[in-house]
Enzyme design. Sequence first.
Site, mmCIF file in Angstrom:
data_model
loop_
_atom_site.group_PDB
_atom_site.id
_atom_site.type_symbol
_atom_site.label_atom_id
_atom_site.label_comp_id
_atom_site.label_asym_id
_atom_site.label_seq_id
_atom_site.Cartn_x
_atom_site.Cartn_y
_atom_site.Cartn_z
ATOM 1 N N LEU A 39 0.819 -1.214 0.000
ATOM 2 C CA LEU A 39 0.000 0.000 0.000
ATOM 3 C C LEU A 39 0.853 1.264 0.000
ATOM 4 O O LEU A 39 1.812 1.367 0.757
ATOM 5 C CB LEU A 39 -0.905 -0.001 1.243
ATOM 6 N N ASP A 42 0.371 8.760 1.464
ATOM 7 C CA ASP A 42 0.787 10.151 1.231
ATOM 8 C C ASP A 42 2.150 10.304 0.541
ATOM 9 O O ASP A 42 3.101 9.603 0.891
ATOM 10 C CB ASP A 42 0.939 10.901 2.568
ATOM 11 N N GLN A 58 4.549 7.311 1.792
ATOM 12 C CA GLN A 58 4.138 6.370 2.836
ATOM 13 C C GLN A 58 3.949 5.006 2.191
ATOM 14 O O GLN A 58 3.230 4.873 1.185
ATOM 15 C CB GLN A 58 2.816 6.830 3.457
ATOM 16 N N SER A 102 3.979 10.421 7.989
ATOM 17 C CA SER A 102 4.259 11.463 6.996
ATOM 18 C C SER A 102 5.104 12.618 7.525
ATOM 19 O O SER A 102 5.118 12.899 8.724
ATOM 20 C CB SER A 102 2.949 12.026 6.462
ATOM 21 N N ARG A 160 0.731 14.981 14.127
ATOM 22 C CA ARG A 160 1.662 14.384 13.155
ATOM 23 C C ARG A 160 1.829 15.218 11.892
ATOM 24 O O ARG A 160 1.226 16.241 11.712
ATOM 25 C CB ARG A 160 1.175 12.990 12.780
HETATM 26 C C1 FRU Z 1 -2.746 10.744 6.002
HETATM 27 C C2 FRU Z 1 -2.096 10.007 7.155
HETATM 28 C C3 FRU Z 1 -1.162 10.898 7.935
HETATM 29 C C4 FRU Z 1 -0.218 9.931 8.554
HETATM 30 C C5 FRU Z 1 -0.078 8.902 7.475
HETATM 31 C C6 FRU Z 1 0.142 7.487 7.948
HETATM 32 O O1 FRU Z 1 -3.178 9.869 5.009
HETATM 33 O O2 FRU Z 1 -3.085 9.449 7.995
HETATM 34 O O3 FRU Z 1 -1.801 11.735 8.861
HETATM 35 O O4 FRU Z 1 1.010 10.489 8.898
HETATM 36 O O5 FRU Z 1 -1.261 8.962 6.708
HETATM 37 O O6 FRU Z 1 0.428 6.655 6.874
#
Ligand code: FRU
Length: 493
Positions: A39, A42, A58, A102, A160
């Site tokens: 998967l 971001d 990500q 992220s 975050r």
């Molecule tokens: C957004 C999010 C961020 C987080 C990341 C985790 O899609 O939820 O807030 O850092 O994805 O993968």
Amino acid sequence: MQILSDITKSAYLQVRENYNIVNSDIYRNRFHLMPLVGLLNDPNGLVQFKGIYHVFYQWNPFETEHGIKFWGHYSTTNFINWIIEPIALSPSDWYDKNGCYSGSAVECNDHLYLFYTGNVKGDKNERFSYQCAAVSKDGVIFQKKGPVVFLPEGYTSHFRDPKVWKVHDSWYMIIGAQNSNIEGQAVLYKSKDLMNWRFIGPIAGSYLNGLGDLGYMWECPDMFELDGKDVLLVSPQGIKADGIRYNNEFQSGYFVGKMNFDNHKYSHGEFIELDRGFDFYAPQTMLDQKGRRILIAWMGMSDHMQDFQPTKKYKWIHMLTIPRELRVINDVLYQIPLEELVQLRSNVIIDSEARINQVEHGLCIEDHKTLEISLKFDEALKDEFQISVRNNVKIIYNPKKKVFTLERRNFKSNKIEQRHCVIDNLINLQIFIDVSSIEIFINYGQEVFSSRFFAEENESKVVFSSKSEVKIHVLAWKLNEIIIEDKSQQDIL
Ligand code: FRU
């Protein structure tokens, strides 16, 4: 020689073991960045460092679910030839053991610094979050520096996605947050040296600066100056649908305003959705050496439809959007496909002035799985105009109601679903169609619709039609694939 953690090695093994199945999927795209397996969500750390553009993302290589996240890494000099770089960050330390979430990248003293959120789950599944740093000399191999910002009082651990940037000689970090009243906010920190950060406070959020309720959590904030304005991008969660607005489960949008860096007050206009399609979330921007503000987003979101994407059977899910250059015109954020993408154009499929009317007499072009269509309307539309793509997606403009609509088949039910926006006068469309995605730029980027779609394999037509006769200029190209070279796994396993 870099010493790899066990978890990094297992990630590389996943790529190797699943290469064949992932690449046998008919829905793999050709000019978009995707995960090699698992998967992707971001885009992270967008930056041009020593001339090279870096796009981190990500990545959960182990399953097509959210969960443990790495920072995958692509780089390019021209947005056409891409390199798969080694994994930049793996969740291998106490402060990021459940995910390197992220964040962003900045250059300082010839080094590339990454800022990201270390996500940690406790024994009782409670969440901890640390804003961490990592540094690199070459932009490829990173040394972690550990946490640099801890959770401040008054906030939950939904804290975050640090985005760092420089204003004059100070560094700022903006973080996506939820306060103890369960309200979404964007929170500012300041630093002189990137390692010591001072809490300043929220600069925007639910019930701040004249806003009402704008969600229970704000993710992925990004602030930048463009065309004399200070723009704040943010992805709020928990905004309720309101007519044709906010129809997706989660939103991404922007504010245009003025940031006062002396008193740290941000005055801004209303929240406007950045993209009107079904699949767009967590956009991030970078300023390149040509002075362009470039945006890339996740062409997906963590909604309940994720489970029904057919690519999951082939062990991958999601993709990034094409890169777009941003401009602010009359307080509207325009998105324009990045100029470099012109190099993807292969043969011209059609270049004609056409008069079209009823569906039966519509203009039909053969679609080659990858297509760019540029459309100009020589006269104002009087009646409904439609483009049907592979019998799965429909683009509809109703000039009487001034409503622009994107229709696709729902991944689960196969029933038709729609998204809309208001367009006063349709003068131009630029459409990028890949194997399983469409990005529609309206009136030179004033509005955009980004969406995935999964058409039957034998559906290969694009049909233009109008209820009353209209003259259009259609230009379409087959697009080449981006070229991807894998430099990630050189003899390391
Ligand atoms: C957004 C999010 C961020 C987080 C990341 C985790 O899609 O939820 O807030 O850092 O994805 O993968």
